[in-house]
Design a protein around this motif. Sequence first.
Motif, PDB file in Angstrom:
ATOM      1  N   SER A   2       0.843  -1.260  -0.049  1.00  0.00           N
ATOM      2  CA  SER A   2      -0.043   0.025  -0.116  1.00  0.00           C
ATOM      3  C   SER A   2       0.848   1.367   0.241  1.00  0.00           C
ATOM      4  N   PRO A   3       1.886   1.356   0.828  1.00  0.00           N
ATOM      5  CA  PRO A   3       2.812   2.607   0.680  1.00  0.00           C
ATOM      6  C   PRO A   3       3.374   2.762  -0.627  1.00  0.00           C
ATOM      7  N   TYR A   4       3.901   1.628  -1.297  1.00  0.00           N
ATOM      8  CA  TYR A   4       4.415   1.671  -2.501  1.00  0.00           C
ATOM      9  C   TYR A   4       3.436   2.183  -3.437  1.00  0.00           C
ATOM     10  N   ARG A   5       2.198   1.768  -3.567  1.00  0.00           N
ATOM     11  CA  ARG A   5       1.162   2.161  -4.342  1.00  0.00           C
ATOM     12  C   ARG A   5       0.858   3.733  -4.369  1.00  0.00           C
ATOM     13  N   ASN A   6       0.811   3.987  -2.989  1.00  0.00           N
ATOM     14  CA  ASN A   6       0.673   5.558  -2.528  1.00  0.00           C
ATOM     15  C   ASN A   6       1.650   6.365  -3.231  1.00  0.00           C
ATOM     16  N   ALA A   7       2.788   6.022  -2.913  1.00  0.00           N
ATOM     17  CA  ALA A   7       4.040   6.583  -3.317  1.00  0.00           C
ATOM     18  C   ALA A   7       4.035   6.800  -4.849  1.00  0.00           C
ATOM     19  N   ASN A   8       3.693   5.774  -5.373  1.00  0.00           N
ATOM     20  CA  ASN A   8       3.724   5.543  -6.955  1.00  0.00           C
ATOM     21  C   ASN A   8       2.592   6.476  -7.440  1.00  0.00           C
ATOM     22  N   LYS A   9       1.431   6.675  -6.957  1.00  0.00           N
ATOM     23  CA  LYS A   9       0.663   7.405  -7.541  1.00  0.00           C
ATOM     24  C   LYS A   9       0.925   8.993  -7.295  1.00  0.00           C
ATOM     25  N   ALA A  10       1.483   9.276  -6.131  1.00  0.00           N
ATOM     26  CA  ALA A  10       2.054  10.557  -5.767  1.00  0.00           C
ATOM     27  C   ALA A  10       3.154  10.973  -6.812  1.00  0.00           C
ATOM     28  N   PHE A  11       4.068  10.116  -7.291  1.00  0.00           N
ATOM     29  CA  PHE A  11       5.219  10.354  -8.156  1.00  0.00           C
ATOM     30  C   PHE A  11       4.487  10.536  -9.423  1.00  0.00           C
ATOM     31  N   LEU A  12       3.600   9.782  -9.785  1.00  0.00           N
ATOM     32  CA  LEU A  12       3.187   9.856 -11.284  1.00  0.00           C
ATOM     33  C   LEU A  12       2.357  11.199 -11.444  1.00  0.00           C
ATOM     34  N   PHE A  13       1.532  11.731 -10.417  1.00  0.00           N
ATOM     35  CA  PHE A  13       0.796  12.735 -10.369  1.00  0.00           C
ATOM     36  C   PHE A  13       1.725  13.986 -10.339  1.00  0.00           C
ATOM     37  N   SER A  14       2.645  14.081  -9.488  1.00  0.00           N
ATOM     38  CA  SER A  14       3.710  15.062  -9.702  1.00  0.00           C
ATOM     39  C   SER A  14       4.622  15.193 -11.128  1.00  0.00           C
ATOM     40  N   ASN A  16       3.553  14.053 -14.100  1.00  0.00           N
ATOM     41  CA  ASN A  16       2.396  14.357 -15.032  1.00  0.00           C
ATOM     42  C   ASN A  16       2.324  15.890 -14.924  1.00  0.00           C
ATOM     43  N   ARG A  17       2.169  16.541 -13.643  1.00  0.00           N
ATOM     44  CA  ARG A  17       2.297  17.930 -13.551  1.00  0.00           C
ATOM     45  C   ARG A  17       3.489  18.772 -14.328  1.00  0.00           C
ATOM     46  N   LEU A  18       4.628  18.251 -13.957  1.00  0.00           N
ATOM     47  CA  LEU A  18       5.897  18.618 -14.433  1.00  0.00           C
ATOM     48  C   LEU A  18       6.051  18.443 -15.721  1.00  0.00           C
ATOM     49  N   LYS A  19       5.667  17.469 -16.546  1.00  0.00           N
ATOM     50  CA  LYS A  19       5.675  17.215 -17.840  1.00  0.00           C
ATOM     51  C   LYS A  19       4.584  18.137 -18.560  1.00  0.00           C
ATOM     52  N   THR A  20       3.413  18.716 -17.709  1.00  0.00           N
ATOM     53  CA  THR A  20       2.555  19.614 -18.369  1.00  0.00           C
ATOM     54  C   THR A  20       3.309  21.086 -18.346  1.00  0.00           C
ATOM     55  N   LEU A  21       4.199  21.332 -17.432  1.00  0.00           N
ATOM     56  CA  LEU A  21       4.793  22.455 -17.228  1.00  0.00           C
ATOM     57  C   LEU A  21       5.710  22.890 -18.095  1.00  0.00           C
ATOM     58  N   VAL A  22       6.463  21.639 -18.809  1.00  0.00           N
ATOM     59  CA  VAL A  22       7.498  21.882 -19.626  1.00  0.00           C
ATOM     60  C   VAL A  22       7.243  21.322 -20.772  1.00  0.00           C
ATOM     61  N   LYS A  23       5.835  21.400 -21.363  1.00  0.00           N
ATOM     62  CA  LYS A  23       5.657  20.642 -22.658  1.00  0.00           C
ATOM     63  C   LYS A  23       6.181  21.316 -23.896  1.00  0.00           C
ATOM     64  N   TYR A  24       6.725  22.694 -23.567  1.00  0.00           N
ATOM     65  CA  TYR A  24       7.081  23.452 -24.612  1.00  0.00           C
ATOM     66  C   TYR A  24       8.657  23.339 -24.938  1.00  0.00           C
ATOM     67  N   ASN A  25       9.244  22.628 -23.811  1.00  0.00           N
ATOM     68  CA  ASN A  25      10.684  22.552 -23.990  1.00  0.00           C
ATOM     69  C   ASN A  25      11.153  21.118 -24.374  1.00  0.00           C
TER      70      ASN A  25
END
Length: 151
Positions: A2-14, A16-25
């Motif tokens: 469960s901690p691994y799944r939660n950490a993985n979800k948090a990582f993927l969310f962050s 994807n947000r980072l990917k959205t921020l740098v999508k033009y570079n």
Amino acid sequence: MSPYRNANKAFLFSFNRLKTLVKYNPTQIQQLNQIEAIHDRKANQFVQKVFAGTASKTSLPGKNLFEPMREIVKTLLEQEEKILGESKQQLNRIYHIQALLHVFNVIVVLAGIGWNLWYLRRRVDIPLRQLTFVGKAWREGKMDVRLDYSS
């Protein structure tokens, strides 16, 4: 798990947000793709261990997952700091240009006021002085003196 799944979800969310921020570079997108590939590879290795029954608390993806990504993230952060520094320099230049334009505007306004005062004096003060001179001459009986101004 469960901690691994939660950490993985948090990582993927962050992530994807980072990917959205740098999508033009494209350079940063490439680096993020490298990070994602490393993450996916290590996560798949862990999942294979879980299915094989050889996973334990010591085999959880941790340091060995994040160590390869650390250099890429460090490079990404350095590039972001460089871009941020360049942006700050551009803003400073814009502020300096803006300040110079304000000074220039003040000078233009003052010059315009000075020119208007000079023009007003020329259009009003000089004819009034001539009119006063003619009025004094007429008072003294010199009726042949004429106003020397056409408007």
